[in-house]
Design a protein around this motif. Sequence first.
Motif, mmCIF file in Angstrom:
data_model
loop_
_atom_site.group_PDB
_atom_site.id
_atom_site.type_symbol
_atom_site.label_atom_id
_atom_site.label_comp_id
_atom_site.label_asym_id
_atom_site.label_seq_id
_atom_site.Cartn_x
_atom_site.Cartn_y
_atom_site.Cartn_z
ATOM 1 N N THR A 118 0.887 -1.116 -0.073
ATOM 2 C CA THR A 118 0.031 0.193 -0.147
ATOM 3 C C THR A 118 0.945 1.208 0.080
ATOM 4 O OG1 THR A 118 -1.790 -1.127 1.176
ATOM 5 C CG2 THR A 118 -1.829 1.127 1.281
ATOM 6 N N GLU A 119 1.777 1.389 0.875
ATOM 7 C CA GLU A 119 2.626 2.296 1.179
ATOM 8 C C GLU A 119 3.401 2.611 -0.302
ATOM 9 O OE1 GLU A 119 3.075 4.601 3.435
ATOM 10 O OE2 GLU A 119 2.278 3.562 5.111
ATOM 11 N N ASP A 120 3.807 1.345 -0.966
ATOM 12 C CA ASP A 120 4.492 1.538 -2.255
ATOM 13 C C ASP A 120 4.006 2.102 -3.422
ATOM 14 O OD1 ASP A 120 6.798 0.036 -1.422
ATOM 15 O OD2 ASP A 120 6.037 -2.009 -1.796
ATOM 16 N N GLU A 167 6.985 12.764 3.641
ATOM 17 C CA GLU A 167 6.690 12.012 4.658
ATOM 18 C C GLU A 167 6.472 10.365 4.424
ATOM 19 O OE1 GLU A 167 4.331 13.552 7.758
ATOM 20 O OE2 GLU A 167 5.523 15.460 7.602
ATOM 21 N N GLU A 168 5.506 10.438 3.582
ATOM 22 C CA GLU A 168 4.906 8.845 3.277
ATOM 23 C C GLU A 168 6.298 8.136 2.643
ATOM 24 O OE1 GLU A 168 2.476 7.294 3.816
ATOM 25 O OE2 GLU A 168 0.700 8.948 4.233
ATOM 26 N N ASP A 169 6.914 8.623 1.946
ATOM 27 C CA ASP A 169 8.100 7.946 1.276
ATOM 28 C C ASP A 169 8.968 7.145 2.479
ATOM 29 O OD1 ASP A 169 9.126 7.135 -1.077
ATOM 30 O OD2 ASP A 169 10.869 8.580 -0.665
ATOM 31 N N ARG A 170 9.125 7.693 3.439
ATOM 32 C CA ARG A 170 9.854 7.167 4.415
ATOM 33 C C ARG A 170 9.330 5.854 4.823
ATOM 34 N NH1 ARG A 170 10.865 12.166 8.261
ATOM 35 N NH2 ARG A 170 8.619 11.910 8.526
ATOM 36 N N HIS A 171 7.873 5.667 4.793
ATOM 37 C CA HIS A 171 7.384 4.600 5.276
ATOM 38 C C HIS A 171 7.425 3.284 4.664
ATOM 39 C CE1 HIS A 171 3.787 7.464 6.946
ATOM 40 N NE2 HIS A 171 5.115 7.605 7.618
ATOM 41 N N GLY A 172 7.469 3.342 3.272
ATOM 42 C CA GLY A 172 7.899 2.189 2.589
ATOM 43 C C GLY A 172 9.364 1.710 2.520
ATOM 44 N N ASP A 218 2.872 9.348 12.381
ATOM 45 C CA ASP A 218 2.744 9.857 10.981
ATOM 46 C C ASP A 218 1.377 10.116 10.553
ATOM 47 O OD1 ASP A 218 5.589 10.711 11.200
ATOM 48 O OD2 ASP A 218 6.142 9.517 9.337
ATOM 49 N N GLU A 219 0.914 8.890 10.549
ATOM 50 C CA GLU A 219 -0.507 8.773 9.877
ATOM 51 C C GLU A 219 -1.515 9.538 10.535
ATOM 52 O OE1 GLU A 219 0.223 7.696 6.895
ATOM 53 O OE2 GLU A 219 1.167 5.643 6.955
ATOM 54 N N ASN A 220 -1.247 9.658 11.874
ATOM 55 C CA ASN A 220 -2.262 10.288 12.696
ATOM 56 C C ASN A 220 -2.337 11.760 12.368
ATOM 57 O OD1 ASN A 220 -4.242 10.171 14.823
ATOM 58 N ND2 ASN A 220 -2.876 11.260 16.035
HETATM 59 FE FE LIG Z 1 2.039 5.997 5.087
#
Ligand SMILES: [Fe+2]
Length: 309
Positions: free
Chosen positions: A74-76, A105-110, A187-189
């Motif tokens: 999903t993050e990808d 920020e999202e890019d860090r998650h994957g 982060d998502e919060n």
């Molecule tokens: Fe994320």
Amino acid sequence: MAMTQTQLLHELEPVVAGELDRHHTMAKEWFPHKYVPWSEGRDFDGVYGGEAWQDSDSKMPEAARVSLIVNLLTEDNLPSYHREIATTFGRDGAWGTWVHRWTAEEDRHGTAIRDYLTVTRAVDPVALERARMTHMETGFASEYGTMLQQLAYVSFQELATRIAHRNTGRASGDEGCERLLARIAADENLHMLFYRNLLKAAFELEPNQTMRAVTDVVTTFQMPGSSIEGFTRKAMIIAHEGIYDLRLHLDDVLMPVLRQWSVFDKTGLDAEGEQAREELSAFLAKTEATAARFVERREERRARAAAAR
Ligand SMILES: [Fe+2]
Ligand SMILES: [Fe+2]
């Protein structure tokens, strides 16, 4: 006269700027590499001639592995999400600043999850890479055509991802994994708060249109990972384990956000706004019944499984 989407984008810009300031003061800088136990890593059967992954390498329960893969894939798909929000919100002014900040920020998650899973050999890296290729080649396109619908969707979706990450961490039985996913969930919060506050402002500007958008999204909501190959089966495993299921979706995602928007106490809606709210209430009542039935059946299944042991 109802405002057009362009007028709404313009009217909401100062709210975006205010939320950006709030976001910058609340967000903490963090580093993915500090959450990965690099000393546990060893070479794979590639150019360094190590050992191929085998099932016994993973110490994680099956449901946690499935959930981690769903969360990571999903993050990808970030490039597709970026395209969606950049197209809707634009790349200029405060909106554009947010679009790029959110993407970074999202890019860090994957990155962080993939490093963690690879180093700890928690999942099959070959299967994971093939799944990533298939999933990203499919891409993601939003079901929703308007800015208000997109705002409603991301408000729920960010909270859904937060809960999915938190509960996946707990189900992993791995302290380091739980710590990383809790960090990502934080982060998502903040992302959820950003979008939720924006939609709240939209409710002030255009209550009837916003109510319609919320109803459209709640009644058709699908997780962003629903285009992953074999998603239905994976979602069933995740739901059986209680990592993410309809009960959680209703109690911990839909209802808290709808209450924050005071959806059920709004006065002065016109006929169309009232109609949308009635549809929403009817849908929630139906979902409540389905969720209760789901939990009952799950308890029966678990009791049967325990008795057979
Ligand atoms: Fe994320
Ligand atoms: Fe997010």
